[in-house]
Design an enzyme around this catalytic site. Structure first.
Site, short mmCIF file in Angstrom:
data_model
loop_
_atom_site.label_atom_id
_atom_site.label_comp_id
_atom_site.label_asym_id
_atom_site.label_seq_id
_atom_site.Cartn_x
_atom_site.Cartn_y
_atom_site.Cartn_z
N GLU A 8 -8.81 39.03 -5.82
CA GLU A 8 -8.79 37.56 -5.89
C GLU A 8 -9.40 36.96 -4.63
O GLU A 8 -9.08 37.38 -3.50
CB GLU A 8 -7.35 37.05 -6.07
CG GLU A 8 -7.29 35.52 -6.11
CD GLU A 8 -5.99 34.93 -6.64
OE1 GLU A 8 -5.11 35.70 -7.06
OE2 GLU A 8 -5.88 33.69 -6.62
N LYS A 33 2.49 44.21 -12.09
CA LYS A 33 1.49 43.91 -11.05
C LYS A 33 2.23 43.51 -9.78
O LYS A 33 3.27 42.83 -9.86
CB LYS A 33 0.55 42.80 -11.49
CG LYS A 33 -0.47 42.42 -10.40
CD LYS A 33 -1.56 41.52 -10.91
CE LYS A 33 -1.21 40.07 -10.99
NZ LYS A 33 -0.74 39.45 -9.72
N ASP A 46 4.20 40.31 -13.82
CA ASP A 46 4.09 40.16 -12.36
C ASP A 46 5.45 40.35 -11.70
O ASP A 46 6.44 39.74 -12.14
CB ASP A 46 3.60 38.75 -12.05
CG ASP A 46 2.33 38.74 -11.23
OD1 ASP A 46 1.93 39.81 -10.70
OD2 ASP A 46 1.72 37.67 -11.12
N ASP A 92 3.05 35.41 -12.08
CA ASP A 92 4.02 34.57 -11.37
C ASP A 92 3.43 33.17 -11.14
O ASP A 92 4.11 32.25 -10.68
CB ASP A 92 4.52 35.22 -10.07
CG ASP A 92 3.40 35.46 -9.06
OD1 ASP A 92 2.21 35.23 -9.38
OD2 ASP A 92 3.72 35.89 -7.92
O1 KIV Z 1 -0.05 35.08 -11.28
C1 KIV Z 1 -1.21 35.09 -11.71
O2 KIV Z 1 -1.56 34.35 -12.62
C2 KIV Z 1 -2.15 36.03 -11.11
C3 KIV Z 1 -3.56 36.09 -11.61
C4 KIV Z 1 -4.25 34.82 -11.65
C5 KIV Z 1 -4.35 37.16 -11.02
O3 KIV Z 1 -1.77 36.77 -10.26
#
Ligand code: KIV
Length: 275
Positions: A191, A118, A88, A49
Site C-alpha cells: 500500500e 491479513k 483483517d 479493518d
Molecule cells: O482494511 C482495508 O481495507 C485494507 C485494504 C484497503 C488493503 O487493508
C-alpha cells in the site's frame, strides 16, 4: 452437473502469479455487498479493518475491535462467496504476543468463517506471522503505508520514496517484503508504495503482490469497495478510481420516495392489500 466456477483457494492465488493473470480484490463488510461483489467474479474479498473508517465513521482504523471484525466476517461469509475471504486482524489483536495472535487469527476462521487473515507489518511482525502460519492459518501480509501505524508515519503517506526524509526507507521495505515471504505469507498487500519499488518487490518475490496505490506492476490490485462506488465522504486518495457515484443515486431514490409519500403518489393499489 454443476457448472459453477470453483472456489478460489490460497493455492489458486499463488498459481495466478505464475500464470500472469492479475488477481482482483475488493473489500466488503456485509452480506448484500459480498453477494454482489462475489457474483461479479472477484478473486479475493477482504473484510478490511477499513470498516472502521468506511462504515463506522471513525477517523482511523485503530478503534475497531476483534468482536466487530468477527461480526463483519460472519456477515460476509454468510454469502458463501466463491472468492477467497480474508479477514483483517485489527490493531493490537496480534502485536502483543504470539499466543493472543494465534487465538485471534483462529477466531476469524472459527467464528467469522474466513479462509485467511491479513496483518500489517514486515520484519517487526515476522515472528508472529510465522506462528500463525505454523498452525495452518494462511496469512496475507500488508506492508508500506500500513494504516494501523498512522501515528508513527505522521499521516497516511507514501512509504519507501527514494527522495523521502527517511534514508534507507526503500531498502527497509524490500527487507520487509522478504521477511513476510520468509515467514510464510501467501500474498502481500503493498500500500502507498512508489510503482518502481512495487515492481522490484513483485519481481523479487515468489508470492503475489496485491497493490493499492502501488502502480500497475503488482500481481493484483485491491481497493475499498465504498471508494469505487462513490459511497464515502472521506478524503479520496489519488490511487482510487471511482466507477459510479452511488451517493447521488441513493440520494435521488430517497428524495423521490420522500416526495412520493408526501405527495400521495406512494403507496398505490399495487403496493396495498385487499381484504
Ligand atoms: O482494511 C482495508 O481495507 C485494507 C485494504 C484497503 C488493503 O487493508
Amino acid at each position: 452437473m454443476s457448472t459453477a466456477a470453483p472456489k478460489v483457494t490460497v493455492p489458486e492465488i499463488l498459481r495466478l502469479k505464475t500464470t500472469g493473470q492479475k488477481i482482483t480484490a475488493l473489500t466488503a463488510y456485509d452480506y448484500p455487498f459480498a453477494r454482489i461483489v462475489d457474483a461479479c467474479g472477484i478473486d479475493v474479498i477482504l473484510v478490511g479493518d477499513s470498516v472502521a473508517t468506511v462504515v463506522q465513521g471513525v477517523e482511523t482504523t485503530l478503534p475497531v475491535t476483534m468482536d466487530e471484525m468477527v461480526y463483519h466476517c460472519k456477515l460476509v461469509t454468510r454469502a458463501r462467496p466463491r472468492a477467497l475471504v480474508v479477514g483483517d486482524l485489527p490493531f493490537l489483536s496480534y502485536q502483543a504476543g504470539v499466543c493472543a495472535a494465534i487465538a485471534n487469527a483462529g477466531r476469524l476462521l472459527k467464528d467469522g468463517g474466513v479462509e485467511a487473515v491479513k496483518l500489517e507489518g514486515g520484519i517487526n511482525v515476522a515472528r508472529v506471522m510465522k506462528a500463525i502460519v505454523n498452525v495452518d492459518i494462511p496469512v496475507m501480509a500488508h506492508i508500506g503505508l500500513t494504516p494501523q501505524s498512522v501515528h508513527r508515519m505522521g499521516g497516511f503517506k507514501v512509504q519507501g520514496k527514494k527522495s523521502g526524509r527517511q534514508p534507507g526507507a526503500r531498502e527497509r521495505l524490500l527487507d520487509d517484503a522478504h521477511a513476510v515471504e520468509d515467514a510464510g505469507a501467501f500474498a502481500v498487500v503493498l500500500e502507498g508504495v512508489p510503482m518502481d519499488l512495487a515492481q522490484e518487490i513483485t519481481e523479487q518475490l515468489s508470492i503475489p503482490t496485491i497493490g493499492i496505490g502501488a502502480g500497475p506492476f503488482c500481481d493484483g490490485q485491491i481497493l475499498v469497495l465504498h471508494d469505487i462506488l462513490g459511497l464515502t465522504d472521506r478524503f479520496s486518495p489519488k490511487f482510487v478510481k471511482q466507477y459510479v457515484n452511488l451517493q447521488d443515486v441513493v440520494s435521488q431514490a430517497v428524495s423521490a420516495y420522500i416526495g412520493d409519500v408526501r405527495g400521495g403518489a406512494f403507496p398505490q393499489d399495487q403496493h396495498s392489500f385487499h381484504s
